[in-house]
Design a protein around this motif. Sequence first.
Motif: not given
Length: 609
Positions: A89-95, A113-121, A134-141
């Motif tokens: 899952l992504n961090n918001q757990k919606d993907i 992605l870690v540099d971008d602030g994503y947390v890996f579990v 998630d990253k690309y959806m946050h960029e508006g895609f």
Amino acid sequence: MCGIVGYIGSKSIESVLLVGLQKLEYRGYDSAGMAVLNGDELVTRKAVGKIAELEKLLKSSPLIGNAGIAHTRWATHGEPSTINAHPHLNNQKDIAVVHNGIFENYAKLRAELVDDGYVFVSETDTEVAPHLMDKYMHEGFSSEEAFVRMLKRLEGQYALAAISEKAERKIFFARKGSPLIIARGNNEYLLASDIPAVVPIAHEAIYLENDQWGYITPAGVTIFNGNGEKVEPAWQAVSLSVEDVDKGDFEYLMLKEIYEQPDVFERVLKTRLDDTFIHFPELKFNKDYLARIGRILIQACGTSLNAGMIGRMYLEQFAHISAETDYSSEWRYRNPLASGDSLVVGISQSGETADTLAGVREAKAKFMRVLSFLNNVNSTMARESDALIELMAGTEIGVASTKAFTAQVLNLLFFSLYVGSIKWLLPAEERRELLDEIRALPDKMRQILKSHERIKEIAEFLKDKNDTIFLGRTYNYPSALEGALKLKEISYIHASGYAGGEFKHGPLALVSDNVPVVIIAPQGDIRAKMISNLKEAQSRKGTIISIITEGDEEIKKESDFYIEIPKCAESLSPLLVAVPLQLLAYYTAIARGCDVDRPRNLAKSVTVE
Ligand code: G6P
């Protein structure tokens, strides 16, 4: 090697996905998980171990919804654990993403992605996928554009599926290297790594090509190629039935598949043989070309290579073609030399084994022609080879290959005889006698299957041993390798196969009163030499388990245990010898309480190198 399933439809999502996973369990069983969209809410369940563990979890915490994806794992990156289980899952757990294959550039992507602030579990390579999307959806895609952008970043091989709360009732999918099919039933759509997962529901399926991607919705399937152009779905009828993929009255699928061998042989005989001629209707090579082949390079893995080693002898004996064999994983890296008259033969039950497929690609890169012997004729190897020969073993699901092995050997035999007949090599009388003997094989196999009680007794003896040695010569040297492989993979008893002549050059040092020696000594030219091996082992107190032609009183007297096979030509003996060796491994594993269809650490279809 990991299995994925997805479903959109009105049936119980939990049961459809669970049944799908159970049918794919042969691909791995380290952990399993499921993610389901219930309206716009994404809910996930994961459990370590076999699918039964996930089933237990779902009983206490059920899932409802009408679109979902699921996964059964064979661990590559990261130990088997709930954290490493898919879906990731992504961090918001919606993907949520499920994946079969390897993302080779995951370390680089992870760092980015870690540099971008994503947390890996987890420790998996897969987890980069939901974060990227998630990253690309946050960029508006849109979710679709984000999915495509994610695919463009992923290197390696994969079959994957993704769902997102933002794309309600849509399952995205993509295939690059690992198999993936899309299927439809009655107003319902599925995706899966292999056809058995969809058989209970689907009547039509599409075998995706590499680089294809798309999505399923309640309204249908949309497929694009790697250039983003829409592809017309090529639906094919699903011809398998539920019985084909079910263990029926047998305790394990492996046992069912062992017992199916006489029927497989009858099917192959019916297709390949009429009164006098051998036929290969599916073979695209013409007779002139076949007559000109000067050298054959056989490359395969595991059991399929053992079959290839017997095939090599047939090619030399009956087709007068010089042949060699190698593990695919070695062959492709040793810069194999090719002359213009060389043919590369790939042998694979699944047609998806990464090493064998890489061998096919290596051959093509060197402009060599490739002929593949395949059970799955819808596989990647089928598409990438110049010609194929169908094994006709029927779906094989048991991780330990049985009926595919004997079907490989039989088809290699027919192919060698076919090429030999084009070259007029075999005198008519000899050929007629051999074909008559081949026709008698199914009944001889049935006769061997009746000796299971005797084999069970030997298994009771073997079950407490730690080491075993299998010996054979010429045609049955590969039988010794295969007998040892079967025993170790399902019973976990250490077993090694050797060529009888090599016994005295090292392995003999292992023999003691606690190390049984299986002597494969059917009637024929090498029987006397195998008696020498028997004596060598006996005088070091080894317990002798012999496999002999019925009525061989001399060897019987010298053996602690013996199994008889019916009389047959020496060249055909590996086809019969395989059956008691399979049963010996099976009953020994059962006597040790092993889960025969799910041997530890293994998977049936190994789609990573
Ligand atoms: C795995 C399986 C073996 C099989 C080998 C090659 O290791 O456990 O049973 O022989 O792969 O598979 P293939 O599908 O290429 O014949």
